[in-house]
Design a protein around this motif. Structure first.
Motif: not given
Length: 769
Positions: A627-631, A650-653, A700-703
């Motif tokens: 996984i890449e964290l892209v933002g 924002y994650w990218r597989a 997109e994930d929110k925490y």
């Protein structure tokens, strides 16, 4: 004239020619090694800053070894755990010199870029005073140079060993002998280390000498004489008390004795030779291993060494070691100063081509010779020593550097004679004689040319003191308590626009108006509108070349500064570029006339990186190619205690995944590892966990994180990472893969946050509750 007489005259002429050539090579080596020794200011060569204090301690304390305690800071640091023979000899050579001035000479630069190449050239490990170090030498300077000259002679010994070793292994290939000697004698990094205070110089000589002695042993057709066993015992004993890596040679020595015993069908070489060699080795080196056992319950003292020098956060795997190949090769060919003064990239490329062809050619030679049965078994035994020893050294190096961050190719110099020998055969065996001569001449010429120019074009200029520039009108004056004054005469912001992962370059000019009494550090802060220090740079004046307390009234100098912006810095934003001075031991700052302690020279527009994904604050953080964290984005960069903040990631597989990963987000104080806000959430939510993602999917994930009400005001890091449930009681974090393909930490810092203070009544209410 008879044919016999003619042949003898030809042999004599050939021997005379060989003697003349080895004299020329030896003289050229000595001249170059002395150039390197003189071009590098004292304590500016690799770990000399810590090697020499061991010599001084022994000379001042009747040759008693320094105690090692990881809890106690010493001037020799981890080097006091090294086998002591080199230091004992150096101490004997210098013990009559008064070195009470060492602390005056060895003024450590507190902000050096050791192991880093920085645009503004902050390479100095100490701040030099020309009057103390100029010729005629005295005190500590004299002792260091005498020890350096001792090292130069040890390097000469290694060059001579290469000559004799090549003649033993390839007696029918004279061109190989001269090429191997030339590669050894003119290798820039070998010359650089040979001109320094470093215990590797003795172990390099002894490791290569042992190779030569064992090769000569294996050529014996009868039982060796006692003198052979004695020389091997003395050399191995000295080796074992010079460097721990020499211990890996002992199995080769035993194997050679077994081969001789089998050849003469008598086990006396194993018994007599083994007892003599092991007995002498124990007599010479055993006391030091026994001392370590008594003091540290570790015969090698290696655990204490590692505790002091520091281990890697994670042991390096194959991927990480491969990612460090560039620094490894640079430190084999020539990487000067504190591994912060490189040669031009094109120079390394040529070295790599020569070394690569030599290595591949050597493998081709071995295969060709095996397939066509060119050599007898006896000759293979001789050659095998020069193959196995470099391989064993390389494997030991991999094991060592997997534990410590020290990817230095020079650690293979203990087998350098064999390495040069096989590079020489690899470069020439497949060529015609005219081409062999041409390739050898060009290779030696290139090595000698680079080696001859580097002291004058790379090393010496890096340490030249900055010229004094004309005084100009003052922009602002920084005031030392008392009467000291440092004026900022000019400041120019050379980088008005930048992106995360780039440098901000500025040019400043300073002058001493009134003498200052303390050594002050210049700092540059890149400050966001939220009051967050996004990037900073701390240096001594002129990048460590000057100390403010040395500078006379009226002295003015130019001071370029480059400040790195972290790749994960929050953007877009405006960064205020602020200058100031502080005293490192006390933390006190110089004040401006208007009671401020920093001065703004302008603003930098920090723009987002241009990535293909249209998301906030784009970055690239690769978690194990899964996984890449892209933002990311944050609802606030200035939370207050008790407040909740929202983080969007924002994650990218990068691949199809079998596991469902959980993300952690921490507001943390790195100095204490105290977490003041935290959130752990399954990425993609339960409706779309990571195991369901396809390569290329962006999610997109929110925490939501609540800041602890008792969080003190100040700057904090925001760290993020991924983990999965390895078992019921175990969690495994994903490691980050850097741009070179190596494994880094298992978390990434995003933007810093500044926690604001609450009104006093709010703190009182929290305390009561």
């Amino acid at each position: 004239m008879s044919k016999t007489l003619a042949f003898r005259q030809f042999v004599c002429r050939d021997i005379t020619k060989q003697q003349r050539l080895i004299f020329i090579f030896a003289a050229a080596y000595l001249m170059l090694a002395l150039f390197y020794s003189l071009a590098s200011p004292i304590f500016e060569v690799s770990d000399e800053l810590w090697h020499y204090p061991v010599v001084k301690y022994l000379a001042d304390n009747d040759m008693r070894l320094p105690p090692q305690d990881p809890a106690v800071n010493t001037t020799w640091r981890q080097q006091g755990s090294q086998p002591p023979l080199y230091y004992l000899i150096a101490a004997a050579l210098t013990q009559n010199i008064d070195t009470a001035d060492m602390e005056l000479v060895r003024r450590v630069n507190p902000h050096p870029d050791i192991g880093l190449v920085h645009p503004d050239g902050n390479v100095n490990m100490i701040v030099h005073q020309g009057s103390i170090e100029t010729f005629p030498w005295h005190g500590t300077t004299l002792a260091v140079h005498i020890t350096r000259f001792f090292s130069v002679l040890l390097g000469l010994g290694t060059v001579l060993v290469t000559y004799f070793l090549a003649r033993e292994v390839f007696p029918d290939r004279q061109i190989v002998t001269w090429l191997a000697v030339g590669l050894n004698a003119f290798l820039p990094m070998f010359l650089f280390i040979s001109g320094s205070v470093n215990n590797d110089n003795l172990s390099n000589f002894l490791g290569n000498l042992l190779t030569l002695l064992v090769v000569k042993l294996l050529k014996a057709k009868v039982e060796p004489k006692w003198s052979v066993y004695l020389s091997l015992g003395v050399a191995s004993g000295m080796g074992l008390i010079s460097k721990l890596s020499i211990g890996f040679f002992m199995p080769l020595l035993l194997g050679a004795l077994i081969v001789i015993s089998l050849r003469i069908r008598n086990w006396r070489p194993v018994i007599r030779g083994g007892m003599t060699i092991s007995g002498l080795s124990l007599l010479i080196a055993g006391w030091w291993y026994w001392r370590n056992w008594q003091l540290y319950r570790d015969p090698t003292g290696l655990n204490t060494f590692l505790t002091i020098v520091g281990r890697r956060a994670f042991p390096a795997g194959i991927e990480q070691l491969w990612a460090e190949r560039e620094s490894f090769l640079r430190a084999f060919w020539g990487f000067f100063g504190g591994l912060n003064l490189p040669l031009p990239d094109a120079v390394y490329q040529v070295f790599n081509v020569i070394g690569g062809i030599g290595l591949l050619g050597a493998i081709g030679f071995i295969i060709f010779t095996l397939v066509h049965r060119k050599w007898s078994l006896e000759r293979w035994f001789v050659a095998l020593v020069t193959i196995v020893w470099p391989l064993a050294t390389f494997l030991a190096y991999l094991r060592w550097t997997a534990e410590t961050p020290a990817s230095q190719g020079r650690l293979l110099f203990v087998a350098l004679s064999s390495i040069c020998l096989w590079i020489a055969i690899g470069l020439t065996w497949w060529l015609s004689e005219p081409l062999q001569f041409l390739v050898s001449t060009c290779s030696i010429g290139y090595f000698a040319g680079v080696a001859g120019l580097a002291p004058f074009l790379v090393i010496a200029p890096a340490y030249a003191p900055p010229p004094s520039v004309p005084r100009e009108s003052s922009l602002v004056t920084f005031v030392e308590p008392g009467s000291g004054r440092i004026e900022l005469q000019a400041a120019q912001l050379l980088t008005p626009h930048a992106q995360p992962g780039q440098y901000i370059n500025i040019q400043t000019q300073w002058a001493i108006r009134n003498p200052v009494t303390r050594d002050w550090s210049l700092f540059v802060h890149l400050v966001s509108p939220e009051g967050i220090i996004v990037g900073q740079r701390d240096v001594y004046p002129a990048q460590g070349k000057l100390a403010s307390s040395d500078l006379p009234v009226g002295y003015a100098w130019e001071n370029p500064i480059s400040v790195w912006i972290p790749q994960t810095a929050y953007s877009p934003t405006q960064l205020d570029v602020r200058l100031g001075w502080y005293h490192l031991p006390s933390g006190e700052r110089l004040a401006l006339s208007d009671t401020e302690d920093t001065f703004s020279i302008g603003q930098v527009s920090l723009r987002p990186r241009n990535l293909e994904v249209a998301i906030p604050n784009p970055i690239n953080v690769n978690f194990e190619n899964q996984i890449e964290l892209v933002g990311y984005s944050l609802s606030t960069l200035n939370p207050i205690p008790g407040e909740s903040l929202t983080l969007s990631l924002y994650w990218r597989a990068l691949a199809s995944m079998r596991r469902d990963y959980t993300a952690f987000a921490h507001l943390i104080d790195p100095s204490t590892q105290t977490i003041h806000a935290a959130s752990d959430v399954l990425i993609g939510t339960e409706q779309k966990p990571s195991s369901t993602w396809k390569p290329g999917d962006v999610v997109e994930d929110k925490y939501t994180l609540s800041v602890d009400p008792l969080t003190p005001p100040g700057l904090y890091e925001f760290e993020v990472g991924l983990y999965f449930q390895d078992s019921e009681d175990s969690l495994s974090r994903l490691r980050i893969i850097d741009s070179q393909g190596g494994m880094a930490n298992n978390f990434v810092y995003l933007s810093r946050l500044r926690v604001l203070s609450l009104p006093i009544e709010d703190y009182e209410e929290i305390a009561l509750s």
